[in-house]
Scaffold this motif. Structure first.
Motif, PDB file in Angstrom:
ATOM      1  N   SER A 178       3.703   2.995   1.294  1.00  9.09           N
ATOM      2  CA  SER A 178       2.889   3.758   0.341  1.00  9.09           C
ATOM      3  C   SER A 178       2.633   5.146   0.902  1.00  9.09           C
ATOM      4  N   ALA A 179       2.430   6.080  -0.011  1.00  4.55           N
ATOM      5  CA  ALA A 179       2.117   7.447   0.400  1.00  4.55           C
ATOM      6  C   ALA A 179       0.729   7.425   1.037  1.00  4.55           C
ATOM      7  N   THR A 180       0.590   8.077   2.159  1.00  2.00           N
ATOM      8  CA  THR A 180      -0.699   8.061   2.849  1.00  2.00           C
ATOM      9  C   THR A 180      -1.308   9.460   2.881  1.00  2.00           C
ATOM     10  N   HIS A 219       7.099  12.583  -5.914  1.00  2.23           N
ATOM     11  CA  HIS A 219       6.312  11.352  -5.732  1.00  2.23           C
ATOM     12  C   HIS A 219       7.174  10.243  -5.121  1.00  2.23           C
ATOM     13  N   SER A 254       7.331  10.748  -1.403  1.00  2.00           N
ATOM     14  CA  SER A 254       6.105  10.784  -0.593  1.00  2.00           C
ATOM     15  C   SER A 254       5.833   9.540   0.266  1.00  2.00           C
ATOM     16  N   PRO A 255       6.121   8.303  -0.201  1.00  3.57           N
ATOM     17  CA  PRO A 255       5.873   7.167   0.710  1.00  3.57           C
ATOM     18  C   PRO A 255       6.715   7.242   1.979  1.00  3.57           C
ATOM     19  N   SER A 292      -2.794   5.267  -6.273  1.00  4.48           N
ATOM     20  CA  SER A 292      -2.527   4.503  -5.042  1.00  4.48           C
ATOM     21  C   SER A 292      -3.587   4.787  -3.971  1.00  4.48           C
ATOM     22  N   ASN A 331      -0.549  11.030  -1.480  1.00  2.00           N
ATOM     23  CA  ASN A 331      -0.535  10.186  -2.684  1.00  2.00           C
ATOM     24  C   ASN A 331      -0.925  10.971  -3.939  1.00  2.00           C
ATOM     25  N   SER A 372      -0.098   7.642 -11.644  1.00  2.00           N
ATOM     26  CA  SER A 372      -0.938   8.841 -11.558  1.00  2.00           C
ATOM     27  C   SER A 372      -1.687   9.016 -12.868  1.00  2.00           C
ATOM     28  N   SER A 380       3.241   5.312  -4.985  1.00  2.00           N
ATOM     29  CA  SER A 380       2.752   6.691  -4.857  1.00  2.00           C
ATOM     30  C   SER A 380       1.980   7.098  -6.102  1.00  2.00           C
TER      31      SER A 380
END
Ligand code: KG4
Ligand code: ZN
Length: 358
Positions: A317-319, A136, A139-140, A295, A323, A158, A291
């Motif tokens: 941010s995770a896209t 996590h 991931s961003p 999110s 996410n 999460s 993340s």
């Protein structure tokens, strides 16, 4: 198992490898089953193909995650998802395999771990045990093709975790704050359930909230302004229960329910913003990342982006699918491990409580 077979016959890999690696990640820590292949070099990382499956409806009928059902799902799905992910990624040699070894549901982790070790052995490559939360944290960055840079403050939100992490290096992480009771996603899910929205509930509650107005009814913002960076969401759940007893119309589809959902979303969002602002203030760090499944909520995303940019911080941010739980983030951590010359983890066991701190 010894380390001698590692990478036998594989392309030259290791620190500062001139060749792009292809690594395979497996994710089975909770109710998502996923396999992904990424391509990576020192410049960055890109997803080649992912196959992911979840059966939320089966869990919804039973009101939450059922361990036996989850294990059966992973056992059944992994052999189907592996060829699908490899096909999507254009087949080809794999230079390393990794699976989530924790934190998560012990029997579910064991399925992925055993499958991953067997696959790595068959492919004559190395096996790596990966921390789901480290995935996590990646991931961003990796969803934008980059490797993580340091230092940064990360918020992971999460269904199972609400964590503020100070990351000052690839293996230097400190937990600044965590939840004292429910995770943010769990709060979304439980409050959604109170008003008749089915599990997992977060996305459905967001949809309802879009039709209503926050402030029409009033819920508390637990821990706002409190010392440290911890969260708490159980008070919110209790207050919501009392409010619903007094205003039963909030539990029935219509304007009152939409207003209730908008207030829930605002309350959770404001708690996340307050605690994250505190973490940035406390550390003086100027990069903030977001993340985890929550999110995906546009209200949460907007508010946190605004909070960070107002303070002159970079916001990442995770896209896309990065996410929520996925295997791409696991494959990305595997690639970074190999690029950094880290040894394989053949003896790794599942660690349901593996901390993100190190
Ligand atoms: O990261 P994730 O896919 O799995 C876990 O590791 O838990 O997160 C799932 C959580 C669930 O609690 C779900 O309700 C929440 O993320 N979620 C949302 C939204 N989409 C997913 N919460 C609020 N708004 C959303 N749009
Ligand atoms: Zn997760």
């Amino acid at each position: 198992m010894g380390g001698k077979l590692l990478n036998a016959g594989a392309r030259p890999i290791g620190p500062h490898s001139p060749v792009a690696l292809r690594t395979l990640g497996i994710e089975t820590s909770c109710d998502e089953t996923a396999v992904a292949v990424v391509e990576a070099d020192e410049q960055g990382c890109r997803l080649l193909g992912e196959a992911l499956a979840t059966r939320p409806h089966e869990h919804a009928e039973l009101g939450g995650i059922v361990p036996e059902l989850t294990v059966r799902q992973h056992l059944e799905l992994l052999p189907k998802l592996l060829p699908e992910a490899r096909r999507k990624s254009g087949e080809g040699k794999i230079d390393g395999v990794g699976a989530t070894a924790g934190p998560g549901l012990a029997p579910a982790l064991l399925v992925g771990l055993s499958f991953g070790k067997a696959l790595a052995w068959a492919e004559k490559t190395s096996f790596h045990a990966i921390n789901h939360l480290e995935g996590h944290l990646y991931s961003p960055f990796v969803s934008q093709g980059k490797w993580p840079h340091y230092p940064h403050v990360a918020l992971i939100v999460s269904g199972g975790h609400t964590l503020l992490v100070e990351a000052t290096g690839p293996d230097r992480r400190k937990i600044l704050g965590t939840t004292r009771d429910d995770a943010a996603g769990e709060a979304f899910d439980k409050l959604a359930r109170l008003v008749g929205l089915s599990y997992p509930g977060g996305a459905a509650l967001e949809k309802e909230a879009a039709k209503g107005r926050s402030g029409t009814v009033s819920l508390p913002r637990p821990m706002q302004g409190a010392e440290g960076c911890d969260f708490s969401f159980s008070g919110l759940k209790n207050a919501a229960r009392l409010l619903l007893e007094k205003n039963p119309s909030c539990g029935v589809a219509g304007k009152a329910r939409a207003d209730f959902c908008a207030e829930v979303q605002a309350a959770i969002t404001e708690c996340l913003v307050d605690r994250s602002a505190k973490a940035l203030e406390q550390t003086g760090i100027r990069t903030f990342t977001l993340s985890g499944g929550v999110s995906a909520n546009q209200g949460v995303l907007r508010a946190l982006r605004e909070m960070a940019t107002k303070r002159g911080c970079d916001f990442l941010s995770a896209t896309g699918g990065w996410n929520t739980d996925n295997a791409s983030m696991i494959a990305a951590v595997v690639a970074r491990r190999i690029l950094d010359g880290q040894p394989a983890d053949w003896d790794a066991d599942a660690d349901p409580r593996w901390s993100v701190a190190c």
